[in-house]
Every structure is written in structure tokens, then in C-alpha cells.
Design a protein around this motif. Structure first.
Motif, PDB file in Angstrom:
ATOM      1  N   HIS A 164     -29.016 -30.764 -15.370  1.00  0.00           N
ATOM      2  CA  HIS A 164     -29.435 -30.444 -16.480  1.00  0.00           C
ATOM      3  C   HIS A 164     -28.059 -30.593 -17.544  1.00  0.00           C
ATOM      4  CE1 HIS A 164     -30.809 -28.052 -20.136  1.00  0.00           C
ATOM      5  NE2 HIS A 164     -32.158 -28.359 -19.600  1.00  0.00           N
ATOM      6  N   PRO A 165     -28.408 -31.156 -18.746  1.00  0.00           N
ATOM      7  CA  PRO A 165     -27.569 -31.589 -19.596  1.00  0.00           C
ATOM      8  C   PRO A 165     -26.770 -30.314 -20.395  1.00  0.00           C
ATOM      9  CG  PRO A 165     -29.674 -32.094 -20.868  1.00  0.00           C
ATOM     10  CD  PRO A 165     -29.866 -31.726 -19.315  1.00  0.00           C
ATOM     11  N   VAL A 166     -27.288 -29.131 -20.493  1.00  0.00           N
ATOM     12  CA  VAL A 166     -26.853 -27.873 -20.821  1.00  0.00           C
ATOM     13  C   VAL A 166     -26.441 -27.123 -19.896  1.00  0.00           C
ATOM     14  CG1 VAL A 166     -27.185 -26.017 -22.615  1.00  0.00           C
ATOM     15  CG2 VAL A 166     -27.963 -28.480 -23.138  1.00  0.00           C
ATOM     16  N   PHE A 167     -27.392 -26.679 -18.874  1.00  0.00           N
ATOM     17  CA  PHE A 167     -27.254 -25.746 -18.154  1.00  0.00           C
ATOM     18  C   PHE A 167     -26.152 -25.754 -17.019  1.00  0.00           C
ATOM     19  CE2 PHE A 167     -32.027 -24.726 -19.378  1.00  0.00           C
ATOM     20  CZ  PHE A 167     -31.443 -23.847 -20.486  1.00  0.00           C
ATOM     21  N   SER A 168     -26.080 -27.151 -16.668  1.00  0.00           N
ATOM     22  CA  SER A 168     -24.923 -27.446 -15.650  1.00  0.00           C
ATOM     23  C   SER A 168     -23.625 -27.636 -16.402  1.00  0.00           C
ATOM     24  CB  SER A 168     -25.248 -28.888 -15.257  1.00  0.00           C
ATOM     25  OG  SER A 168     -25.150 -29.938 -16.186  1.00  0.00           O
ATOM     26  N   ASN A 169     -23.395 -27.268 -17.614  1.00  0.00           N
ATOM     27  CA  ASN A 169     -22.089 -27.470 -18.431  1.00  0.00           C
ATOM     28  C   ASN A 169     -21.291 -26.232 -18.006  1.00  0.00           C
ATOM     29  OD1 ASN A 169     -20.561 -26.481 -21.049  1.00  0.00           O
ATOM     30  ND2 ASN A 169     -20.747 -28.980 -20.892  1.00  0.00           N
ATOM     31  N   GLU A 170     -20.324 -26.171 -17.747  1.00  0.00           N
ATOM     32  CA  GLU A 170     -19.285 -24.943 -17.234  1.00  0.00           C
ATOM     33  C   GLU A 170     -18.959 -24.340 -18.367  1.00  0.00           C
ATOM     34  OE1 GLU A 170     -16.700 -23.006 -14.590  1.00  0.00           O
ATOM     35  OE2 GLU A 170     -18.115 -24.559 -14.231  1.00  0.00           O
ATOM     36  N   TYR A 171     -18.602 -24.910 -19.606  1.00  0.00           N
ATOM     37  CA  TYR A 171     -18.425 -24.099 -20.633  1.00  0.00           C
ATOM     38  C   TYR A 171     -19.491 -23.199 -21.193  1.00  0.00           C
ATOM     39  CZ  TYR A 171     -17.259 -22.414 -25.605  1.00  0.00           C
ATOM     40  OH  TYR A 171     -17.096 -21.671 -26.573  1.00  0.00           O
ATOM     41  N   PHE A 172     -20.814 -23.739 -21.055  1.00  0.00           N
ATOM     42  CA  PHE A 172     -22.025 -23.070 -21.438  1.00  0.00           C
ATOM     43  C   PHE A 172     -22.343 -21.961 -20.478  1.00  0.00           C
ATOM     44  CE2 PHE A 172     -26.439 -22.112 -20.906  1.00  0.00           C
ATOM     45  CZ  PHE A 172     -26.966 -21.938 -22.030  1.00  0.00           C
ATOM     46  N   GLN A 173     -22.130 -22.325 -19.348  1.00  0.00           N
ATOM     47  CA  GLN A 173     -22.282 -21.183 -18.093  1.00  0.00           C
ATOM     48  C   GLN A 173     -21.403 -19.856 -18.383  1.00  0.00           C
ATOM     49  OE1 GLN A 173     -22.278 -22.833 -14.095  1.00  0.00           O
ATOM     50  NE2 GLN A 173     -23.981 -24.214 -14.663  1.00  0.00           N
ATOM     51  N   GLN A 174     -20.182 -20.315 -18.376  1.00  0.00           N
ATOM     52  CA  GLN A 174     -19.295 -19.097 -18.494  1.00  0.00           C
ATOM     53  C   GLN A 174     -19.372 -18.331 -19.880  1.00  0.00           C
ATOM     54  OE1 GLN A 174     -17.098 -18.354 -16.031  1.00  0.00           O
ATOM     55  NE2 GLN A 174     -18.410 -19.964 -14.982  1.00  0.00           N
ATOM     56  N   THR A 175     -19.871 -18.904 -20.885  1.00  0.00           N
ATOM     57  CA  THR A 175     -20.025 -18.092 -21.942  1.00  0.00           C
ATOM     58  C   THR A 175     -21.490 -17.341 -22.092  1.00  0.00           C
ATOM     59  OG1 THR A 175     -19.241 -20.332 -23.641  1.00  0.00           O
ATOM     60  CG2 THR A 175     -20.180 -18.567 -24.702  1.00  0.00           C
ATOM     61  N   PHE A 176     -22.219 -17.919 -21.484  1.00  0.00           N
ATOM     62  CA  PHE A 176     -23.638 -17.093 -21.138  1.00  0.00           C
ATOM     63  C   PHE A 176     -23.273 -16.028 -20.364  1.00  0.00           C
ATOM     64  CE2 PHE A 176     -27.665 -16.506 -19.377  1.00  0.00           C
ATOM     65  CZ  PHE A 176     -28.362 -16.027 -20.343  1.00  0.00           C
ATOM     66  N   LEU A 177     -22.721 -16.043 -18.943  1.00  0.00           N
ATOM     67  CA  LEU A 177     -22.444 -15.051 -18.203  1.00  0.00           C
ATOM     68  C   LEU A 177     -21.569 -13.925 -18.852  1.00  0.00           C
ATOM     69  CD1 LEU A 177     -21.721 -17.394 -15.011  1.00  0.00           C
ATOM     70  CD2 LEU A 177     -23.783 -15.994 -15.434  1.00  0.00           C
ATOM     71  N   LYS A 178     -20.419 -14.400 -19.492  1.00  0.00           N
ATOM     72  CA  LYS A 178     -19.759 -13.180 -20.218  1.00  0.00           C
ATOM     73  C   LYS A 178     -20.766 -12.508 -21.101  1.00  0.00           C
ATOM     74  CE  LYS A 178     -15.350 -15.569 -19.585  1.00  0.00           C
ATOM     75  NZ  LYS A 178     -14.112 -16.472 -20.657  1.00  0.00           N
ATOM     76  N   ARG A 179     -21.622 -13.068 -21.881  1.00  0.00           N
ATOM     77  CA  ARG A 179     -22.300 -12.447 -22.865  1.00  0.00           C
ATOM     78  C   ARG A 179     -23.511 -11.488 -22.376  1.00  0.00           C
ATOM     79  NH1 ARG A 179     -23.091 -16.738 -27.788  1.00  0.00           N
ATOM     80  NH2 ARG A 179     -20.814 -16.864 -28.177  1.00  0.00           N
ATOM     81  N   ILE A 180     -23.824 -11.663 -21.093  1.00  0.00           N
ATOM     82  CA  ILE A 180     -25.085 -10.912 -20.434  1.00  0.00           C
ATOM     83  C   ILE A 180     -24.729  -9.639 -20.460  1.00  0.00           C
ATOM     84  CG2 ILE A 180     -26.086 -10.262 -18.085  1.00  0.00           C
ATOM     85  CD1 ILE A 180     -26.252 -13.302 -17.733  1.00  0.00           C
ATOM     86  N   PRO A 181     -23.550  -8.730 -20.060  1.00  0.00           N
ATOM     87  CA  PRO A 181     -23.182  -7.240 -20.321  1.00  0.00           C
ATOM     88  C   PRO A 181     -23.640  -6.793 -21.583  1.00  0.00           C
ATOM     89  CG  PRO A 181     -21.646  -8.291 -18.863  1.00  0.00           C
ATOM     90  CD  PRO A 181     -22.477  -9.659 -19.643  1.00  0.00           C
ATOM     91  N   LEU A 182     -23.150  -7.478 -22.767  1.00  0.00           N
ATOM     92  CA  LEU A 182     -22.974  -7.064 -24.121  1.00  0.00           C
ATOM     93  C   LEU A 182     -24.762  -7.186 -24.544  1.00  0.00           C
ATOM     94  CD1 LEU A 182     -21.922  -6.329 -26.650  1.00  0.00           C
ATOM     95  CD2 LEU A 182     -21.533  -8.727 -27.214  1.00  0.00           C
ATOM     96  N   ILE A 183     -25.413  -8.324 -24.109  1.00  0.00           N
ATOM     97  CA  ILE A 183     -26.802  -8.223 -24.319  1.00  0.00           C
ATOM     98  C   ILE A 183     -27.575  -7.267 -23.619  1.00  0.00           C
ATOM     99  CG2 ILE A 183     -28.843  -9.716 -23.966  1.00  0.00           C
ATOM    100  CD1 ILE A 183     -27.081 -12.096 -24.099  1.00  0.00           C
TER     101      ILE A 183
END
Length: 423
Positions: A114-133
Motif C-alpha cells: 500500500h502506498p501509504v500504510f506501508s510507509n515507515e514514517y506513517f506507521q510510526q507516527t500513527f502508532l505513537k498517536r494511538i495512546p493519545l487518541i
């Protein structure tokens, strides 16, 4: 995403413009998740972040017994209205966060092409935000358990708290309104619409949202209460103003409004071209972001170089005083353009933004918008030398304002909208 090699298969992921809002509404307005029954009559909650509702509006239009302001302030009241903070309702739910992080990691492993969901930067940013969400959702749920709220007003849904207020509110049957926090400069700051109603400045915004698939009944044509003060603003005497900035009252004073990502070469050329004519003097007001980040060197250097320049970097709320006293405003693409027009001041717009897209927000103003410093300087000169050109500008201004919903009564329209939603 702008890179040529971003994805050879990107077209299958592209949404047509008119499908943007419907795509998100599949989840945001899912009948199984939204509460459709009537809710008990409660108070109006205003999230003070980004709403920019003026003090006079709070004091004259909102009933303190029926209103709550959500704020980061330590005060118990603002403008006579009770204040609540999310801090005292905070919950973290670490076990849920940890499980969701593991679920997301598992999903990402299956999206390697996937052009977005496979992107390392996107993944790490999203994973870090989950606890805050998770923390924000849990906190807002707890907040609504303790307060009886039946309507929510936010200033944007670009921030997480406002989004969660709208989504959790919808699950509880609480109606919500999002005011327009600035001119429309990109879909990512204004879409999707999370609230029941989105308030807009004028016809441009209404069409913009309709083109992107938002149903017309969700568009509130009220303008913005923050502009109401323009119509009641008391114009000050000129002498103290000129004395404060050490200006010459015999010259034309132009207020220059800046912003991030402006081409510095073009901007410098514009300033030089204007000051080549001795009848002008300038007050340069950097964007608050530039002031906060210490990005004002170019303006301060110009101030040192030219006697006819004053740079205003104070954080005090002095914008309307500046606009009301000057002879004209030269601005980048900014809400200050609209404010200046409402003040009946001539505006000259320099489109020097270094951007990956074109913005047509002020296209209706025609040649008053320029990307060439020389041409804009000529237009400024024409305005102050030619009565005929002034007449042409007045016609452009009248036509522009005909499509605006800002007429000095937006605060009253907001109250009426809240009352309709609460029926």
C-alpha cells in the motif's frame, strides 16, 4: 506523496472530489454508531480553542446558566460563563491502547504494497498517536458522563479534542457545529466534516463543500462571530497611532500582512518597489506563527535598511486598530484580506506562497491578486492616483461582499442555529 515514485498504482487509491465526504460518512454517520433519539435538554459547550468568539458575543448572547466553556485556563469563569477543563476527567486506559497498537501493527504487516500504510514514517507516527487518541476519547466520554450537554461548538476539527467532542457527541445524540477557523487553503484542514453543521463565511465556501460531497442541509450560512466586532469597532484618532509608530501622517500608510512559506525574493522586491515611491510608508505585521518560531529576520532586516518600515511583532490583539488606521493593506492569502474588506479598506494581495498547489480563494478579486511584485506595485500606485481605479475597486469590493455572510450579526445567527439544533 509528491515524489514521482510514490506509487505506480496510485490511481486505484484516488477519490473523486465529490466522494470525499461520503467516503468518510460511511463511518462517521453510521446509524449503528450515532444516537438518533432526542437527548435531554442540556447546556451548550464551547471549546475555546480556535473558536475565536469575541468577548462581546459571549457576554451579550450566551446565557451563563446554559453555557459551558471548555478551556485550558485555570479560571473558574471566563466572561461570566463557567469553565470546564478536560484535565480533571482524564483517563488513560493503557491496556486498550496497547491492544490497539498491536492490532494496528498486525494490519500494517498485511499492507506491504500500500502506498501509504506501508510507509515507515506513517506507521510510526500513527502508532505513537494511538495512546493519545484513546486517552482523549476516554476522557471526553467521562466528561459527558458528568455534564449534561446538548450542543457543541468547536472552531475546527483539525485538532484531536474537537474531533473527539464531535464524534463522541454524535454517539450520544449531541448536535455539533464547527465554525470556519480561516480561509479554505486545503482539504486536509477542513475535511472530512465531523460535525452536524459546518458554518461558512460565504458562497465560495458553500460551493466548496458541496463540490466535495457534503449535503447542503449540513452547511450553515452564518459567517463568523469574530468579524462582528468590525462593524462596531470604534475608529481611534490618528495622531496617537502615528506617534506610536513614529510615522508621517502626510504619507500613505500600508499595512503589510505576511505568512509562512512566502517567497523571500519576491517579497523583498515588492517592499523595495513600494518604497521606491516616497509617498508610502509600511507597517509589516508578521504572522503569529513566524513570531512564535522566531522567523522574522527578513522583516527586521528590511526595517534596518529602510526608514519607511516599522515591524510590529507584539502579541497584543491590535490587528483591528492597525487596519482601521492605515490607508490600505497588502497581504498574502489570509483572513486579514476579508477583514480589511469588511473594514472598507483597499486590499492588494501578493500570491508569493511557495506551495504544491494553486489557491483560488480570492480569485473573485481579479487583478488585485498578483504573483508579480512589479505588477502589484503598479496596481497600488493606480489606486492612490486614479479616482477611476478607486471606483473600479469599490465595485469589486461590493461584488465580493455580496457573496459573504459576514454582516455584523453572525453571533446572533450562531445562537439561532444552536436553538434550532436543540429543538
Amino acid at each position: 506523496m509528491e515524489a514521482e515514485d510514490f506509487s505506480n498504482d496510485r490511481q486505484k487509491y484516488v477519490l473523486q472530489k465529490e466522494m470525499i465526504q461520503p467516503y468518510f460518512d460511511k463511518w462517521l454517520r453510521d446509524p449503528e454508531l450515532t444516537h438518533t433519539d432526542e437527548v435531554e435538554a442540556g447546556k451548550v459547550l464551547i471549546n475555546s480553542d480556535y473558536t475565536r468568539i469575541p468577548e462581546t458575543c459571549y457576554k451579550t448572547l450566551f446565557d451563563p446558566n446554559q453555557t459551558v466553556i471548555l478551556s485550558r485556563s485555570a479560571k473558574n469563569h471566563l466572561f461570566g460563563i463557567p469553565v470546564e477543563t478536560l484535565k480533571k476527567y482524564e483517563e488513560t486506559n493503557e491496556l486498550i491502547s496497547d491492544q490497539l497498537v498491536r492490532n494496528a501493527q498486525s494490519l500494517f504487516r498485511n499492507k506491504h504494497d500500500h502506498p501509504v500504510f506501508s510507509n515507515e514514517y506513517f506507521q510510526q507516527t500513527f502508532l505513537k498517536r494511538i495512546p493519545l487518541i484513546v486517552k482523549t476519547i476516554s476522557t471526553v466520554c467521562n466528561f459527558f458522563e458528568h455534564l449534561n450537554i446538548s450542543a457543541i461548538v468547536v472552531g475546527t476539527t483539525e485538532d484531536m479534542v474537537s474531533r473527539v467532542l464531535a464524534i463522541v457527541g454524535s454517539m450520544r445524540g449531541i448536535k455539533s457545529i464547527c465554525l470556519q477557523h480561516g480561509i479554505l487553503m486545503g482539504e486536509e484542514a477542513f475535511l472530512p466534516v465531523f460535525t452536524d453543521q459546518v458554518a461558512v463565511y460565504g458562497e465560495y465556501e458553500k460551493k466548496w463543500y458541496l463540490d466535495r460531497g457534503l449535503f447542503p442541509e449540513r452547511i450553515a450560512e452564518i459567517g463568523h462571530p469574530k468579524y462582528d466586532e468590525i462593524f462596531t469597532h470604534i475608529r481611534g484618532k490618528g495622531t496617537p497611532f502615528y506617534r506610536r509608530f513614529n510615522l508621517d501622517p502626510a504619507k500613505y500608510t500600508l499595512l503589510v500582512i505576511t505568512g509562512p512559506n512566502i517567497d523571500p525574493v519576491k517579497f523583498t522586491e515588492l517592499i523595495k518597489n513600494i518604497l521606491d515611491h516616497s509617498e508610502y510608508q509600511l507597517i509589516i505585521k508578521p504572522h503569529p506563527w513566524e513570531i512564535g518560531k522566531g522567523k522574522c529576520e527578513i522583516y527586521l532586516d528590511l526595517e534596518k535598511k529602510y526608514q519607511g518600515i516599522k515591524v510590529f511583532t507584539s502579541r497584543e490583539n491590535y490587528l483591528y486598530e492597525l487596519i482601521s488606521h492605515v490607508d490600505g493593506v497588502a497581504a498574502t492569502l489570509s483572513t486579514v484580506v476579508l477583514e480589511s474588506i469588511l473594514f472598507d479598506k483597499p486590499v492588494f494581495i501578493y500570491n508569493f506562497i511557495e506551495s504544491n498547489r494553486e489557491y483560488d480563494y480570492f480569485a473573485q478579486l481579479g487583478e488585485l491578486v498578483q504573483s508579480d511584485p512589479k505588477q502589484l506595485t503598479e496596481i497600488i500606485g493606480n489606486y492612490y492616483k486614479s479616482d477611476e481605479y478607486k471606483k473600479m475597486y469599490d465595485e469589486i469590493r461590493i461584488n465580493y461582499l455580496a457573496d459573504s455572510y459576514n454582516g455584523g450579526s453572525s453571533g446572533e445567527k450562531l445562537i439561532q442555529l444552536i436553538n434550532r439544533l436543540n429543538v
